[in-house]
Design a protein around this motif. Structure first.
Motif, PDB file in Angstrom:
ATOM      1  N   THR A  18       0.612  -1.357   0.034  1.00 21.08           N
ATOM      2  CA  THR A  18       0.174  -0.067   0.053  1.00 21.08           C
ATOM      3  C   THR A  18       0.947   1.272  -0.074  1.00 21.08           C
ATOM      4  OG1 THR A  18      -1.559  -1.358   1.292  1.00 21.08           O
ATOM      5  CG2 THR A  18      -1.791   1.181   1.116  1.00 21.08           C
ATOM      6  N   ALA A  19       1.955   1.456   0.696  1.00 17.47           N
ATOM      7  CA  ALA A  19       2.831   2.219   0.979  1.00 17.47           C
ATOM      8  C   ALA A  19       3.487   2.722  -0.422  1.00 17.47           C
ATOM      9  CB  ALA A  19       3.957   2.147   1.624  1.00 17.47           C
ATOM     10  N   VAL A  20       4.079   1.616  -1.501  1.00 17.79           N
ATOM     11  CA  VAL A  20       4.369   1.724  -2.653  1.00 17.79           C
ATOM     12  C   VAL A  20       3.547   2.186  -3.499  1.00 17.79           C
ATOM     13  CG1 VAL A  20       5.431   0.228  -4.563  1.00 17.79           C
ATOM     14  CG2 VAL A  20       6.293  -0.007  -2.313  1.00 17.79           C
ATOM     15  N   PHE A  21       2.133   1.758  -3.666  1.00 14.13           N
ATOM     16  CA  PHE A  21       1.307   2.239  -4.639  1.00 14.13           C
ATOM     17  C   PHE A  21       1.022   3.760  -3.860  1.00 14.13           C
ATOM     18  CE2 PHE A  21      -3.145   2.889  -5.585  1.00 14.13           C
ATOM     19  CZ  PHE A  21      -3.144   2.272  -6.875  1.00 14.13           C
ATOM     20  N   ALA A  22       1.103   4.090  -2.869  1.00 19.33           N
ATOM     21  CA  ALA A  22       0.907   5.429  -2.356  1.00 19.33           C
ATOM     22  C   ALA A  22       1.738   6.299  -2.927  1.00 19.33           C
ATOM     23  CB  ALA A  22       0.850   5.651  -1.051  1.00 19.33           C
ATOM     24  N   VAL A  23       2.981   5.819  -2.797  1.00 17.01           N
ATOM     25  CA  VAL A  23       4.332   6.652  -3.253  1.00 17.01           C
ATOM     26  C   VAL A  23       3.962   6.792  -4.899  1.00 17.01           C
ATOM     27  CG1 VAL A  23       6.753   6.670  -3.681  1.00 17.01           C
ATOM     28  CG2 VAL A  23       5.861   6.163  -1.397  1.00 17.01           C
ATOM     29  N   ASP A  24       3.844   5.734  -5.385  1.00 20.57           N
ATOM     30  CA  ASP A  24       3.315   5.922  -6.988  1.00 20.57           C
ATOM     31  C   ASP A  24       2.271   7.019  -7.241  1.00 20.57           C
ATOM     32  OD1 ASP A  24       3.812   4.492  -9.949  1.00 20.57           O
ATOM     33  OD2 ASP A  24       1.648   4.441  -9.366  1.00 20.57           O
ATOM     34  N   GLN A  25       1.381   6.731  -6.416  1.00 21.27           N
ATOM     35  CA  GLN A  25       0.364   7.963  -6.670  1.00 21.27           C
ATOM     36  C   GLN A  25       0.974   9.391  -6.381  1.00 21.27           C
ATOM     37  OE1 GLN A  25      -2.792   7.161  -8.001  1.00 21.27           O
ATOM     38  NE2 GLN A  25      -1.650   5.208  -8.508  1.00 21.27           N
ATOM     39  N   ILE A  26       1.633   9.671  -5.462  1.00 21.72           N
ATOM     40  CA  ILE A  26       2.290  10.870  -5.195  1.00 21.72           C
ATOM     41  C   ILE A  26       3.338  11.242  -6.462  1.00 21.72           C
ATOM     42  CG2 ILE A  26       3.813  11.945  -3.682  1.00 21.72           C
ATOM     43  CD1 ILE A  26       2.858  10.237  -1.375  1.00 21.72           C
ATOM     44  N   ILE A  27       3.934  10.420  -7.012  1.00 21.65           N
ATOM     45  CA  ILE A  27       4.724  10.677  -7.997  1.00 21.65           C
ATOM     46  C   ILE A  27       3.913  11.101  -9.409  1.00 21.65           C
ATOM     47  CG2 ILE A  27       6.204   9.667  -9.995  1.00 21.65           C
ATOM     48  CD1 ILE A  27       7.605   7.795  -7.730  1.00 21.65           C
ATOM     49  N   ASP A  28       2.835  10.450  -9.391  1.00 23.42           N
ATOM     50  CA  ASP A  28       1.896  10.884 -10.593  1.00 23.42           C
ATOM     51  C   ASP A  28       1.159  12.321 -10.128  1.00 23.42           C
ATOM     52  OD1 ASP A  28       2.232   8.618 -11.778  1.00 23.42           O
ATOM     53  OD2 ASP A  28       0.543   7.479 -11.296  1.00 23.42           O
ATOM     54  N   LEU A  29       1.060  12.422  -8.963  1.00 19.65           N
ATOM     55  CA  LEU A  29       0.427  13.708  -8.384  1.00 19.65           C
ATOM     56  C   LEU A  29       1.414  14.913  -8.750  1.00 19.65           C
ATOM     57  CD1 LEU A  29      -2.371  14.565  -6.828  1.00 19.65           C
ATOM     58  CD2 LEU A  29      -1.155  14.567  -4.735  1.00 19.65           C
ATOM     59  N   VAL A  30       2.466  14.760  -8.155  1.00 17.31           N
ATOM     60  CA  VAL A  30       3.400  15.923  -8.630  1.00 17.31           C
ATOM     61  C   VAL A  30       3.602  15.971 -10.055  1.00 17.31           C
ATOM     62  CG1 VAL A  30       5.779  16.336  -8.612  1.00 17.31           C
ATOM     63  CG2 VAL A  30       4.799  15.372  -6.396  1.00 17.31           C
ATOM     64  N   PHE A  31       3.743  15.051 -10.957  1.00 14.34           N
ATOM     65  CA  PHE A  31       3.874  15.216 -12.077  1.00 14.34           C
ATOM     66  C   PHE A  31       2.567  15.972 -13.104  1.00 14.34           C
ATOM     67  CE2 PHE A  31       2.573  13.844 -16.523  1.00 14.34           C
ATOM     68  CZ  PHE A  31       3.725  14.168 -17.383  1.00 14.34           C
ATOM     69  N   PHE A  32       1.437  15.467 -12.541  1.00 13.36           N
ATOM     70  CA  PHE A  32       0.331  16.070 -13.205  1.00 13.36           C
ATOM     71  C   PHE A  32       0.109  17.850 -12.574  1.00 13.36           C
ATOM     72  CE2 PHE A  32      -1.260  12.063 -14.271  1.00 13.36           C
ATOM     73  CZ  PHE A  32      -1.428  12.106 -15.544  1.00 13.36           C
ATOM     74  N   LEU A  33       0.689  18.029 -11.509  1.00  9.12           N
ATOM     75  CA  LEU A  33       0.407  19.207 -10.749  1.00  9.12           C
ATOM     76  C   LEU A  33       1.609  20.075 -11.708  1.00  9.12           C
ATOM     77  CD1 LEU A  33      -0.273  21.257  -8.932  1.00  9.12           C
ATOM     78  CD2 LEU A  33       1.649  20.423  -7.526  1.00  9.12           C
ATOM     79  N   SER A  34       2.633  19.607 -12.005  1.00  7.11           N
ATOM     80  CA  SER A  34       3.704  20.001 -12.710  1.00  7.11           C
ATOM     81  C   SER A  34       2.999  20.504 -14.274  1.00  7.11           C
ATOM     82  CB  SER A  34       5.118  19.815 -12.667  1.00  7.11           C
ATOM     83  OG  SER A  34       5.590  19.240 -11.589  1.00  7.11           O
ATOM     84  N   ALA A  35       2.613  19.538 -14.880  1.00  2.73           N
ATOM     85  CA  ALA A  35       2.043  19.395 -15.984  1.00  2.73           C
ATOM     86  C   ALA A  35       0.770  20.639 -16.289  1.00  2.73           C
ATOM     87  CB  ALA A  35       1.308  18.299 -16.596  1.00  2.73           C
ATOM     88  N   MET A  36      -0.154  20.664 -15.171  1.00  2.00           N
ATOM     89  CA  MET A  36      -1.314  21.461 -15.145  1.00  2.00           C
ATOM     90  C   MET A  36      -0.663  22.816 -15.038  1.00  2.00           C
ATOM     91  SD  MET A  36      -4.363  20.592 -15.002  1.00  2.00           S
ATOM     92  CE  MET A  36      -5.270  18.850 -14.585  1.00  2.00           C
ATOM     93  N   ILE A  37       0.409  23.270 -14.432  1.00  2.00           N
ATOM     94  CA  ILE A  37       0.910  24.637 -14.387  1.00  2.00           C
ATOM     95  C   ILE A  37       1.493  24.909 -15.494  1.00  2.00           C
ATOM     96  CG2 ILE A  37       2.872  26.047 -13.273  1.00  2.00           C
ATOM     97  CD1 ILE A  37       2.506  24.346 -10.796  1.00  2.00           C
ATOM     98  N   GLY A  38       2.280  23.809 -16.390  1.00  2.00           N
ATOM     99  CA  GLY A  38       2.721  24.057 -17.918  1.00  2.00           C
ATOM    100  C   GLY A  38       1.738  24.217 -18.808  1.00  2.00           C
ATOM    101  N   MET A  39       0.561  23.580 -18.501  1.00  2.00           N
ATOM    102  CA  MET A  39      -0.655  23.861 -19.643  1.00  2.00           C
ATOM    103  C   MET A  39      -1.233  25.224 -19.095  1.00  2.00           C
ATOM    104  SD  MET A  39      -0.820  21.426 -21.484  1.00  2.00           S
ATOM    105  CE  MET A  39       0.855  21.298 -21.445  1.00  2.00           C
TER     106      MET A  39
END
Length: 339
Positions: free
Chosen positions: A112-133
């Motif tokens: 569950t922790a590994v899955f959560a870290v994976d989701q955090i990585i995606d969250l950071v990526f999409f946050l950066s992508a949203m700012i870029g967009m």
């Protein structure tokens, strides 16, 4: 289980029916002229995405699953993403990953922790992508309404990150509050203690995962970036095959907004919401029939292919018992106190 199967069937029908209703008879001509080699290339891109996600899983596990080959890790991700696409809200994904890694000696809390870290990585990526967009929308003088459409998921992503930080910082107070709430609901003390123990195990596993060497976390993040860039290039290549040439950033924006809209629906894979929202964004630019053809091909690659190719991997690695558990959305109670 019956409810989930009906929702899955409704999602499959929606993915096909909505583009056909929007495109009319011209849709058939658009599909007939699409290059088969390009379609095969896009399917290959999805295979590369699965392989990259398998590498990311190996990096985050940091050897806790024993010797794990790249192809085995890829198969685990194919089975997991099949479960995500086959269940409402992707609820079957974590359960599948937990069951498959448990066979390799990985505790549910760590999975569950590994899955959560994976989701955090995606969250950071999409946050950066949203700012870029947002910058893209402003600098290219695109319809201002898109800026407001981006603002809502952007605020949600920021709120999610803030919530994660607060939970990590004030987890003790959260657990006390949760205990009082459960006590008020007359939950048995034994059940409250078991839940508290699981939360603590998860928190400790998450902290241990996040404390791994920075180069591992950076590697996992870069793998996540490469995965999403490849995955979100599918619509761009789809439009090229249909004779349309739009900016890659625009197709990336369309997919981000469409998948966000798809999460609102109760259907597996965001069916219905993704098709309607992407049609609303593409049709004014490339025409209704071309937009319908692009949506059908895009979803065939990023949804149907996940089900068709992921199902054999799921059945070989997990089998029918886990499939029944995933579709019924019931988690098996873990009897081990260390979980």
């Amino acid at each position: 289980m019956n409810r989930t199967l009906w929702l899955l069937l409704a999602g499959l029908v929606a993915v096909l029916a909505i583009p056909f209703l929007l495109g009319g008879t011209d849709l058939i001509h658009q599909l007939a002229g699409f290059p088969l080699w390009l379609f095969a290339l896009m399917l290959g891109m999805i295979l590369v995405c699965w392989f990259i996600n398998g590498l990311k899983l190996k990096v985050l596990l940091a050897g806790h699953a024993g010797p794990l080959g790249s192809l085995r890790a890829m198969a685990i991700m194919m089975a997991t993403e099949f479960a995500i696409c086959a269940t409402p809200g992707g609820t079957g994904g974590p359960l599948t990953l937990m069951a498959l890694l448990a066979r390799r000696g990985v505790r549910p809390a760590r999975t569950t922790a590994v899955f959560a870290v994976d989701q955090i990585i995606d969250l950071v990526f999409f946050l950066s992508a949203m700012i870029g967009m947002m910058i893209y929308v402003i600098t290219r003088a695109i319809d201002v309404r898109l800026g407001w459409m981006l603002m809502v998921p952007l605020l949600m992503l920021i709120g999610g990150l803030i919530l994660i930080l607060l939970l990590g910082r004030y987890h003790r107070g959260l657990m006390r509050l949760l205990g009082r709430i459960l006590a008020g609901l007359r939950v048995r003390p034994h059940t409250r203690r078991k839940l508290a123990r699981r939360l603590l195990n998860f928190r400790n596993a998450l902290a241990e995962t996040l404390q791994m060497p920075r180069y591992r976390l950076l590697t996992a993040f870069l793998l996540g970036v490469v995965h999403w860039v490849i995955r979100y290039s599918v619509l761009y290549f789809t439009l090229i095959g249909l004779g349309q040439h739009l900016d890659w950033a625009w197709t990336f924006l369309v997919q981000m907004l469409s998948m966000a809209a798809g999460q609102i629906t109760l259907l597996p894979g965001g069916a219905g919401g993704a098709e309607l929202s992407s049609s609303a964004l593409l049709a004014p630019v490339i025409g209704q029939s071309t937009a319908a053809a692009a949506i059908l091909i895009w979803r065939a690659v990023t949804y149907y292919f996940y089900l068709v190719a992921g199902a054999p991997a799921f059945m070989l690695m997990a089998g029918r018992p886990l499939l029944r558990r995933v579709l019924s959305a019931r988690r098996q109670e873990e009897s081990e106190p260390g979980d």
